[in-house]
Write an enzyme that holds these catalytic residues in place. Structure first.
Site, mmCIF file in Angstrom:
data_model
loop_
_atom_site.group_PDB
_atom_site.id
_atom_site.type_symbol
_atom_site.label_atom_id
_atom_site.label_comp_id
_atom_site.label_asym_id
_atom_site.label_seq_id
_atom_site.Cartn_x
_atom_site.Cartn_y
_atom_site.Cartn_z
ATOM 1 N N ARG A 100 0.862 -1.168 0.000
ATOM 2 C CA ARG A 100 0.000 0.000 0.000
ATOM 3 C C ARG A 100 0.904 1.226 0.000
ATOM 4 O O ARG A 100 1.976 1.200 0.613
ATOM 5 C CB ARG A 100 -0.895 0.032 1.257
ATOM 6 C CG ARG A 100 -2.054 -0.944 1.253
ATOM 7 C CD ARG A 100 -3.150 -0.556 0.270
ATOM 8 N NE ARG A 100 -4.271 -1.482 0.258
ATOM 9 C CZ ARG A 100 -4.397 -2.532 -0.555
ATOM 10 N NH1 ARG A 100 -3.444 -2.803 -1.434
ATOM 11 N NH2 ARG A 100 -5.457 -3.302 -0.511
ATOM 12 N N HIS A 116 -1.582 0.563 -9.716
ATOM 13 C CA HIS A 116 -2.198 -0.387 -8.777
ATOM 14 C C HIS A 116 -2.868 -1.551 -9.525
ATOM 15 O O HIS A 116 -4.077 -1.768 -9.408
ATOM 16 C CB HIS A 116 -3.204 0.335 -7.862
ATOM 17 C CG HIS A 116 -3.480 -0.420 -6.585
ATOM 18 N ND1 HIS A 116 -3.762 0.195 -5.397
ATOM 19 C CD2 HIS A 116 -3.520 -1.757 -6.317
ATOM 20 C CE1 HIS A 116 -3.965 -0.705 -4.457
ATOM 21 N NE2 HIS A 116 -3.828 -1.912 -4.996
ATOM 22 N N GLU A 129 -3.557 7.762 -4.200
ATOM 23 C CA GLU A 129 -4.007 7.292 -5.520
ATOM 24 C C GLU A 129 -5.341 7.940 -5.896
ATOM 25 O O GLU A 129 -6.186 8.118 -5.026
ATOM 26 C CB GLU A 129 -4.152 5.770 -5.490
ATOM 27 C CG GLU A 129 -2.814 5.073 -5.299
ATOM 28 C CD GLU A 129 -2.948 3.574 -5.068
ATOM 29 O OE1 GLU A 129 -4.040 3.008 -5.294
ATOM 30 O OE2 GLU A 129 -1.941 2.970 -4.668
HETATM 31 P P1 NDP Z 1 -0.936 -11.882 4.855
HETATM 32 O O1 NDP Z 1 -1.833 -11.447 5.946
HETATM 33 O O2 NDP Z 1 -0.916 -13.308 4.431
HETATM 34 O O3 NDP Z 1 0.583 -11.458 5.204
HETATM 35 C C1 NDP Z 1 0.915 -10.234 5.799
HETATM 36 C C2 NDP Z 1 2.385 -10.257 6.222
HETATM 37 O O4 NDP Z 1 2.742 -8.942 6.678
HETATM 38 C C3 NDP Z 1 2.695 -11.213 7.366
HETATM 39 O O5 NDP Z 1 3.955 -11.794 7.147
HETATM 40 C C4 NDP Z 1 2.741 -10.293 8.587
HETATM 41 O O6 NDP Z 1 3.572 -10.869 9.601
HETATM 42 C C5 NDP Z 1 3.355 -9.039 7.968
HETATM 43 N N1 NDP Z 1 3.063 -7.827 8.735
HETATM 44 C C6 NDP Z 1 1.839 -7.378 9.151
HETATM 45 N N2 NDP Z 1 1.978 -6.244 9.851
HETATM 46 C C7 NDP Z 1 3.303 -5.973 9.900
HETATM 47 C C8 NDP Z 1 4.069 -4.934 10.512
HETATM 48 N N3 NDP Z 1 3.477 -3.959 11.230
HETATM 49 N N4 NDP Z 1 5.409 -4.959 10.354
HETATM 50 C C9 NDP Z 1 6.000 -5.944 9.648
HETATM 51 N N5 NDP Z 1 5.333 -6.952 9.051
HETATM 52 C C10 NDP Z 1 4.000 -6.966 9.180
HETATM 53 O O7 NDP Z 1 -1.328 -10.936 3.616
HETATM 54 P P2 NDP Z 1 -1.119 -11.186 2.048
HETATM 55 O O8 NDP Z 1 0.245 -11.690 1.800
HETATM 56 O O9 NDP Z 1 -2.268 -11.954 1.500
HETATM 57 O O10 NDP Z 1 -1.272 -9.661 1.524
HETATM 58 C C11 NDP Z 1 -0.406 -8.661 2.025
HETATM 59 C C12 NDP Z 1 -0.858 -7.267 1.594
HETATM 60 O O11 NDP Z 1 -0.554 -7.048 0.215
HETATM 61 C C13 NDP Z 1 -2.356 -6.983 1.678
HETATM 62 O O12 NDP Z 1 -2.751 -6.632 2.993
HETATM 63 C C14 NDP Z 1 -2.523 -5.826 0.698
HETATM 64 O O13 NDP Z 1 -2.445 -4.576 1.356
HETATM 65 C C15 NDP Z 1 -1.340 -5.973 -0.263
HETATM 66 N N6 NDP Z 1 -1.815 -6.301 -1.612
HETATM 67 C C16 NDP Z 1 -1.597 -5.433 -2.655
HETATM 68 C C17 NDP Z 1 -2.066 -5.720 -3.928
HETATM 69 C C18 NDP Z 1 -1.834 -4.809 -5.076
HETATM 70 O O14 NDP Z 1 -2.680 -4.739 -5.967
HETATM 71 N N7 NDP Z 1 -0.724 -4.098 -5.147
HETATM 72 C C19 NDP Z 1 -2.841 -6.936 -4.204
HETATM 73 C C20 NDP Z 1 -2.974 -7.811 -3.046
HETATM 74 C C21 NDP Z 1 -2.475 -7.472 -1.817
HETATM 75 P P3 NDP Z 1 3.436 -10.425 11.181
HETATM 76 O O15 NDP Z 1 1.961 -10.371 11.484
HETATM 77 O O16 NDP Z 1 4.202 -11.475 11.921
HETATM 78 O O17 NDP Z 1 4.088 -9.091 11.273
#
Ligand code: NDP
Length: 322
Positions: A234, A281, A263
């Site tokens: 994001r 995006h 955006e």
């Molecule tokens: P998941 O929930 O499977 O994975 C999220 C990861 O981020 C975990 O490893 C989590 O580990 C880590 N994380 C969460 N919060 C933090 C933090 N504060 N600091 C460091 N690491 C963090 O999500 P997905 O892989 O399915 O998707 C990830 C994101 O990708 C979505 O939320 C979305 O915003 C973005 N996305 C963008 C798209 C685009 O069109 N560009 C399309 C699809 C997704 P932990 O909780 O241990 O920190």
């Protein structure tokens, strides 16, 4: 009819959603926030489900207008545009669309990384302009061959990106708050320490308050002059003015960005830089993947009103009271 299940369809028009519900549902479509005001009080009082068909802000004040609301079925895996804590407090289930987009977004991340390093977009312009007849395109400063990638976020999509890098023989490490279960790559609890150890960051974490401007000037300085930043998460996750400054000054080498702070507005300074690739995006934006996501928006609502558990509820709104 009087016993129809009334749904609000909020956001961009999606044929899969508009045509996906049987006759026992009554659909009320609102593309824009202003359209919500045109919905009569009688209809508002009957709305039991909301399908959010795009990344349109869906805050407490909006959701609170529907006293019979049971479920918000949101398009996309990220749901930082939905007030999920309001939903949790009001026993409203929120669903998202994980998994069906994972491989598509990982493809986008890898493609964007290689395009950034090997300057595909700039090289394409070289061919189109006719310059090729006069001079070969210069060797790219970047290459995937001599890199180590730090993935910020090792969830569903982060792991799919890591598999692609494995196949490309590129070493991978990662940062997240906790080590990801079942993952063997080296985990860095400290982002700065990881940025110092690698030359490439791929960011794929959720947006929202807990990740706001996580990638800041200090992280970019730690990444260093060979540094490449790929953001498919994001726009809120990156301090955009700090990134622009780092790209202008050579603090890092290049960036590939699919997402932006405001955006669809992209700062002029970013658009003027030669060492960035800018995408609008489109991480998941293919016909096949978007239609699977739209279908999951529909299927979560249908499961719920069939009396079954929703298919993909978010962790903040566990299903209770059914
Ligand atoms: P998941 O929930 O499977 O994975 C999220 C990861 O981020 C975990 O490893 C989590 O580990 C880590 N994380 C969460 N919060 C933090 C933090 N504060 N600091 C460091 N690491 C963090 O999500 P997905 O892989 O399915 O998707 C990830 C994101 O990708 C979505 O939320 C979305 O915003 C973005 N996305 C963008 C798209 C685009 O069109 N560009 C399309 C699809 C997704 P932990 O909780 O241990 O920190």
């Amino acid at each position: 009819s009087a016993d129809a299940i009334d749904l609000l369809i909020y956001g961009p028009t999606k044929p899969v959603v508009n045509e996906g519900f049987p006759a026992c549902y009554a659909l009320h479509r609102c593309e824009q926030p202003a359209d919500l005001d045109r919905l009569g009080d009688d209809i508002r009082a009957r709305i039991r489900g909301v399908a959010v068909t795009g990344l349109v802000p869906t805050q407490a004040a909006m959701l609170a207008r529907y006293p019979k609301l049971e479920i918000v079925s949101s398009f996309g895996v990220g749901y930082d545009h939905i007030d999920s804590s309001w939903a949790a407090q009001h026993n409203v289930v929120v669903t998202n669309t994980p998994d069906v987009l994972t491989e598509e977004v990982a493809d986008t991340a890898l493609g964007l990384l290689i395009a950034t390093l090997r300057e595909f977009v700039q090289a394409d312009a070289h061919v189109r302009s006719g310059l090729w007849a006069n001079q070969a395109y210069p060797l790219s400063k970047g290459s995937l061959r001599d890199r180590m990638v730090g993935i910020v976020g090792m969830g569903r999509i982060g792991q799919a990106i890591a598999r692609r890098l494995d196949a490309s023989l590129v070493p991978v490490v990662y940062h997240s708050r906790k080590p990801a279960p079942g993952v063997d790559y080296k985990h860095y609890p400290d982002l700065i320490a990881m940025a110092k150890a690698v030359d490439t960051l791929i960011v794929i974490i959720p947006g929202g308050a807990s990740t706001l401007r996580l990638i800041n000037a200090e992280v970019l300085a730690a990444l260093g002059p060979r540094g490449v930043l790929i953001n498919v998460a994001r726009g809120s996750v990156v301090d955009e003015p700090a990134l622009i400054a780092a790209l202008q000054s050579g603090t890092i080498l290049a960036a590939g960005l699919d997402v932006f702070a405001d955006e669809p507005n992209v700062p002029d300074e970013l658009r003027a830089l030669p060492n960035v690739i800018l995408l609008p995006h489109i991480g998941s934006a293919s016909v096949v993947t978007r239609s699977a996501m739209d279908q999951l928006v529909v299927d979560n609502i249908k499961a719920w009103f069939d009396g079954k558990p929703p298919l993909t509820p978010i962790p903040e709104t566990p299903v209770k009271g059914r």
